[in-house]
Structures are given as C-alpha cells and as structure tokens.
Design a protein around this motif. Structure first.
Motif, PDB file in Angstrom:
ATOM      1  N   MET A   1       0.643  -1.733   0.292  1.00  0.00           N
ATOM      2  CA  MET A   1      -0.026   0.039  -0.066  1.00  0.00           C
ATOM      3  C   MET A   1       0.579   1.558  -0.052  1.00  0.00           C
ATOM      4  SD  MET A   1      -3.657  -0.985   2.379  1.00  0.00           S
ATOM      5  CE  MET A   1      -4.022  -2.571   2.183  1.00  0.00           C
ATOM      6  N   ALA A   2       1.986   1.490  -0.778  1.00  0.00           N
ATOM      7  CA  ALA A   2       2.917   2.339  -1.040  1.00  0.00           C
ATOM      8  C   ALA A   2       1.898   3.034  -2.239  1.00  0.00           C
ATOM      9  CB  ALA A   2       4.110   2.524  -1.346  1.00  0.00           C
ATOM     10  N   ALA A   3       2.447   4.184  -2.686  1.00  0.00           N
ATOM     11  CA  ALA A   3       2.153   5.376  -3.246  1.00  0.00           C
ATOM     12  C   ALA A   3       2.618   4.544  -4.808  1.00  0.00           C
ATOM     13  CB  ALA A   3       2.880   6.522  -3.206  1.00  0.00           C
ATOM     14  N   GLU A   4       2.686   3.704  -4.854  1.00  0.00           N
ATOM     15  CA  GLU A   4       3.099   3.557  -6.468  1.00  0.00           C
ATOM     16  C   GLU A   4       1.762   1.708  -6.316  1.00  0.00           C
ATOM     17  OE1 GLU A   4       6.800   1.528  -3.636  1.00  0.00           O
ATOM     18  OE2 GLU A   4       5.590   3.991  -4.119  1.00  0.00           O
ATOM     19  N   ASP A   5       1.473   1.449  -5.048  1.00  0.00           N
ATOM     20  CA  ASP A   5       0.878   0.103  -5.047  1.00  0.00           C
ATOM     21  C   ASP A   5      -0.948   0.133  -5.918  1.00  0.00           C
ATOM     22  OD1 ASP A   5       2.880  -1.412  -4.543  1.00  0.00           O
ATOM     23  OD2 ASP A   5       2.662  -0.664  -2.757  1.00  0.00           O
ATOM     24  N   TRP A   6      -0.974   2.075  -6.073  1.00  0.00           N
ATOM     25  CA  TRP A   6      -1.837   1.733  -6.280  1.00  0.00           C
ATOM     26  C   TRP A   6      -2.667   2.180  -8.034  1.00  0.00           C
ATOM     27  CZ3 TRP A   6      -5.449   1.628  -2.629  1.00  0.00           C
ATOM     28  CH2 TRP A   6      -5.397   1.621  -0.452  1.00  0.00           C
ATOM     29  N   THR A   7      -4.271   1.649  -7.947  1.00  0.00           N
ATOM     30  CA  THR A   7      -5.085   2.590  -8.938  1.00  0.00           C
ATOM     31  C   THR A   7      -6.270   2.704  -9.022  1.00  0.00           C
ATOM     32  OG1 THR A   7      -5.567   0.781 -10.640  1.00  0.00           O
ATOM     33  CG2 THR A   7      -3.703   1.242 -11.033  1.00  0.00           C
TER      34      THR A   7
END
Length: 549
Positions: free
Chosen positions: A313-319
């Motif tokens: 759930m770091a910044a790059e783990d989401w769309t």
C-alpha cells in the motif's frame, strides 16, 4: 444473542430473572468490571427485555383470544391453525418478558440507566513525542494517549501535550510536569513552551514560586530550584508571585519568580525552550527516517518465498480501481491484485502523506481478491487504525463462501481477534444459524477505547502441522491454542475473498449480506503460506512501526 460463554449467559439470565445468589453475583460483578464486551451484552439484553415488555399491551388481546378454554369451545379452522404458532410465540414472548422483569440488582460501577454511555478519563492528550527518555519507573507515553491527573517525568526529548481547553504545551526534558486539570498544570522542574489561543484564555501553569496565567498568548517557562523564569513571546500573561502583587507581562518581556517576589530580567536571559516548530521539524525527520526503514523492509519482504500475497500500500501500489499484490511469486504465477469497488477509498497511512491505507468504513466498500492454490498453513499480518468496533464481527480478511479450507479473520465486538478455517462445509452445523464444521479460535480481548485512531499491528497464525493457532498484537503474543483432532484440516485454500469486509457470504444470488466491514483503515497486508514464529512476527512489527519515540 451471542454470549462469550455458557457461564456468562447463565449469569445474565439469572441477573435479569432476579435469581442470582451472592456468590454468583460477586463473580458476575468481577466479570463485568474486567470485560467491556460483557457490559455491552448485558445492556443489549436489558434493552431487548424492556422493548418486549413495552410491547406486551399490544399483543394481550391476542393472548386472551387463544386461551385453552376458548380453543376448546370453538372448532378449529384453517385460519386459526395458521395463526396458532404466531399466537403461541407472542404469548411466550410476553410471558417471558413478565417473568424476566423483577427488581434489578445494582451492579457496582455501572449506571442504572440502560442507555449508559462509554466514558473515558483525561484532561489532555499526547499529540507528539520526539526521542523521549522517560524517568525510571515512568510509564512511556505515545501519541494519542490520554492524560488524566498525574505527573509526567521526562529525562530527555520532547513531548507535545494538547489540553482539552485548547492550550498546547511542549515540554523539554529533563522536566517534571503535574497535570491538574484541563485548564492547567504544575511545572515542578524543567522547560516548557505554551501556546494559548483565545478559547483557552485563563490557562495556568503553577510553579513553587508563583503562577503564570495566560491571556491568549505564547510564553516560555523554565523552572529550576529556587527560581522560575517566564518570557512572553507574544501577547501577555499575568504573573502571580507567591509573595507580592501580580504583574502583567507583555510580549518580549521576561520576569524571574523568586520566593521573595518578582524581578525583571533581560529577554536574552529568558529560558530557551523548544516549541511547536521544533517538535514538528523533529517529528518530520523521524517520520522520514522510519519510512525509509520501512521501504527497505518492504523490498526484502516481497522476496520471501512463503508469501501468498503482499499489499504494501505504498504510493505506487495503487490505481483508481486496483491495489497491487507485490509478492514475487517463485512459481511464476500472476499477482493477486485486489479490485477496488464502491467506496474502498485510499487515505493516508502510517506515515501520513508518504504512505497510504485502505479505507473500508462504508459497508459498500469492496477490495476483492482471487487467490488460487492450496496451502499448508496461514499467517495473516496487517496494520489497522480502528475508529470503533461498531459491528458484532469486524472483518480483516474473509473468504467469500467459507468453503472447506477457507479462512475467516476478524475482530469480535468485545475486542477479541478471531481466526477460523472451514473444516468441512458439507457437515451439519454445530448450532443454528451456523454453517458446516469449523471452530473459532479467539484471543483475549485486546481492544480499549483509548486505542481508537491509533495504528496497531495484528497477526494470527494457523498451523495444521503443529496443530495450533496463535494471535499477536504489536509483536506480542496474545494467545496460543491447540487445534483439536476433530477440527484438524491439512489442506487450506483462499479462493475469492475480501479485505476488510465480507460482501458475498454464502449465496451469489442473495442481495442480503452481513455488515462486517471494519470501521477504520488497513495498511500493509501480508498473507503467508506458513505459520511465522513469534520472533518473525515481532520483527514484522518492529520494521514497520511509526515509533513516535
């Protein structure tokens, strides 16, 4: 109604029925004193009792119409045979209500009103701590801790205290502060700086040589043996010495308080004390350091071959529609990304803007996953920030249909961690309303209202090989329980599941679903095909902890 145990049910029913003897009453009182869940279940039972009693008049004509002598005098009809079970049920409910309404026995420490509110104690709250070293024997304080009347002894470091009147005080160690009310404290020794907005005018700091009354300002105070110094940084204060007349001190001026009265002093000799800007700067630096530590830990963790799925759930783990699984599957299988539906929102996580968390507060929030395969053990580990345990069951990770081998991981309303695996979904349930053959494994209650809004690390292990289940809070083992032979299952599965909710319980074509969404946020979820050791779980907690120390 679900009771914690058969004994608790007997106590509550006997209490309401007025048949609780003195020995049982003492044991029941102790059970209520130490178990918030039991107190809530008693309140619910009493509310139900009252509601049934209030409805007694509504059904009394129905009872009268179905007395045995009238049944014998009138021939049976199809209409009457249809309503007979309803009438009998109503009669039983009313009679039960009348039987269960004697004079209530008072319980020590409980309000007599059935609408008893939850209460907490405190005059202030710890907002931040920075590299604190506490005096020997002193309780370590963390961000979010409530402060009631009592002393704080800080050897070094900084602590920011927000008083409920609106004043903010930053204490710099070595210092000793005695909280006396929501409107003041006694500084026994050390340095502090106070910011007092207009709403908190009248906030007071007492010293051995006198008292500083703030009129809406910012001031610094240093208390040393035999003398105290106060400098007004902005606005004005009134200084009340132990001897002599009070004096108003304006911004830029400073005074010494001595046993024999007040003495003016040069402002550049006034106490130097860290304020809000210093503690915020130090707090930001600590957060950057801890976030970097967590990033390194996360990069190593995703290479662990035992991982089934890992959602950092770091910044790059989401769309906008997905939460990515970052486990590096050794078998080359595809990641098990979670699909975000409804109001499964992304909110700040443990490190504020640097980290994200999954918001599942709304019942329509959905974070759905599909995890294929068979497994030999489970470890579930996550960080949660719970606002309240507002459901009977509060989901953490739930298999959709709860088929054979599938897990349910959740928290009960009384603060017990729960883990279960369906052993055989074809078996007859062990109690009405249940499903299949399975067993629930509980931890002791860990939840307290003061934990609301704090980040907690939860972990549970299911180990068929060792035949045991264990629960952990913040790296510390809460409980360990054996799996009885009857409930042993060697092959585990997950399949379709949800993070933080349970929207598709048993029937895909049934619109009704249990409301079990967690009232809060989840940050970093790891699922292992192994039962991690207590040492490994302690390390998971330590590597991702926002220490605030």
């Amino acid at each position: 109604m679900n009771f914690e145990s058969e004994q608790e049910q007997q106590w509550i029913e006997a209490y309401v029925n007025g048949t609780l003897d003195a020995d049982a009453f003492g044991a029941f009182e102790e059970h209520l004193r130490t178990n918030s869940g039991a107190r809530e279940r008693l309140r619910r039972y009493l509310r139900l009792d009252a509601q049934l009693r209030a409805k007694a008049a509504d059904v009394s004509p129905l009872i009268e119409a179905w007395r045995p002598n009238q049944l014998e005098a009138k021939p049976a009809t199809r209409w009457r045979s249809t309503w007979l079970p309803v009438a009998l049920a109503a009669s039983i409910a009313v009679l039960a209500t009348l039987w269960l309404w004697p004079q209530k026995i008072p319980i020590s420490g409980m309000a007599k009103s059935e609408s008893e509110e939850t209460t907490m104690q405190g005059y202030a709250v710890v907002r931040r701590v920075l590299q604190p070293e506490w005096a020997e024997g002193e309780t370590a304080r963390r961000s979010g801790d409530l402060l009631a009347e009592g002393k704080l002894r800080l050897q070094s470091g900084l602590i920011q205290i927000d008083f409920f009147c609106g004043a903010t005080v930053v204490v710099q160690g070595p210092a000793e502060l005695d909280i006396t009310s929501a409107w003041g404290a006694t500084c026994v020794s050390g340095h502090l700086r106070a910011v007092v907005p207009p709403a908190a005018r009248g906030f007071r700091i007492l010293t051995a040589q006198g008292e500083v009354e703030d009129l809406g300002t910012e001031f610094a105070l240093s208390v040393q043996p035999g003398a105290s110094q106060v400098q007004v940084l902005e606005g004005k204060v009134i200084v009340h010495p132990s001897k002599g007349a009070a004096r108003e001190v304006l911004g830029g001026d400073a005074l010494q308080l001595k046993p024999d009265g007040l003495k003016a002093t040069l402002s550049d000799q006034a106490p130097a004390s860290a304020g809000l800007s210093e503690i915020r700067s130090g707090d930001a630096e600590r957060e950057r350091r801890e976030f970097a530590q967590w990033e390194e830990h996360s990069r190593k963790l995703r290479r662990d071959p035992r991982l089934i799925a890992y959602y950092p759930m770091a910044a790059e783990d989401w769309t906008d529609t997905a939460l990515h699984d970052r486990s590096l599957h050794a078998d080359g299988s595809k990641p098990c990304d979670a699909i975000l539906l409804g109001f499964a929102n992304r909110l700040p996580g443990r490190f504020d803007a640097k980290k994200s968390a999954l918001d599942v507060k709304r019942p329509d929030a959905r974070a759905r996953v599909q995890i294929p395969g068979e497994f030999s053990a489970f470890t579930f580990a996550t960080w949660v920030r719970i606002d309240s345990l507002s459901r009977l069951y509060n989901a953490l990770f739930m298999g959709d249909n709860y088929n054979t081998g599938e897990p349910h991981w959740q928290i009960r309303e009384d603060g017990k961690l729960m883990l279960s695996v369906m052993v055989d979904d074809t078996k007859e349930p062990m109690k009405p309303g249940d499903r299949g053959l399975h067993r629930l494994y509980y931890s002791p209650p860990f939840w307290q209202d003061s934990m609301s809004g704090k980040w907690l690390h939860l972990a549970s292990t299911y180990d068929p090989g060792r035949r045991e289940v264990a629960h952990f809070l913040n790296g510390v083992e809460l409980s360990r329980e054996q799996i009885p032979d009857k409930f042993h299952i060697a092959t585990l599965r997950i399949g379709a599941a949800e993070i933080g909710s349970w929207g598709l319980p048993f029937k895909a074509n049934d619109a009704q679903f249990a409301v079990r969404n967690l009232n809060g946020r989840m940050d970093e979820l790891a699922i292992f095909n192994a039962a991690l050791t207590a040492t490994e779980i302690k390390a998971l907690h330590a590597a991702g902890t926002p220490t605030e120390e």
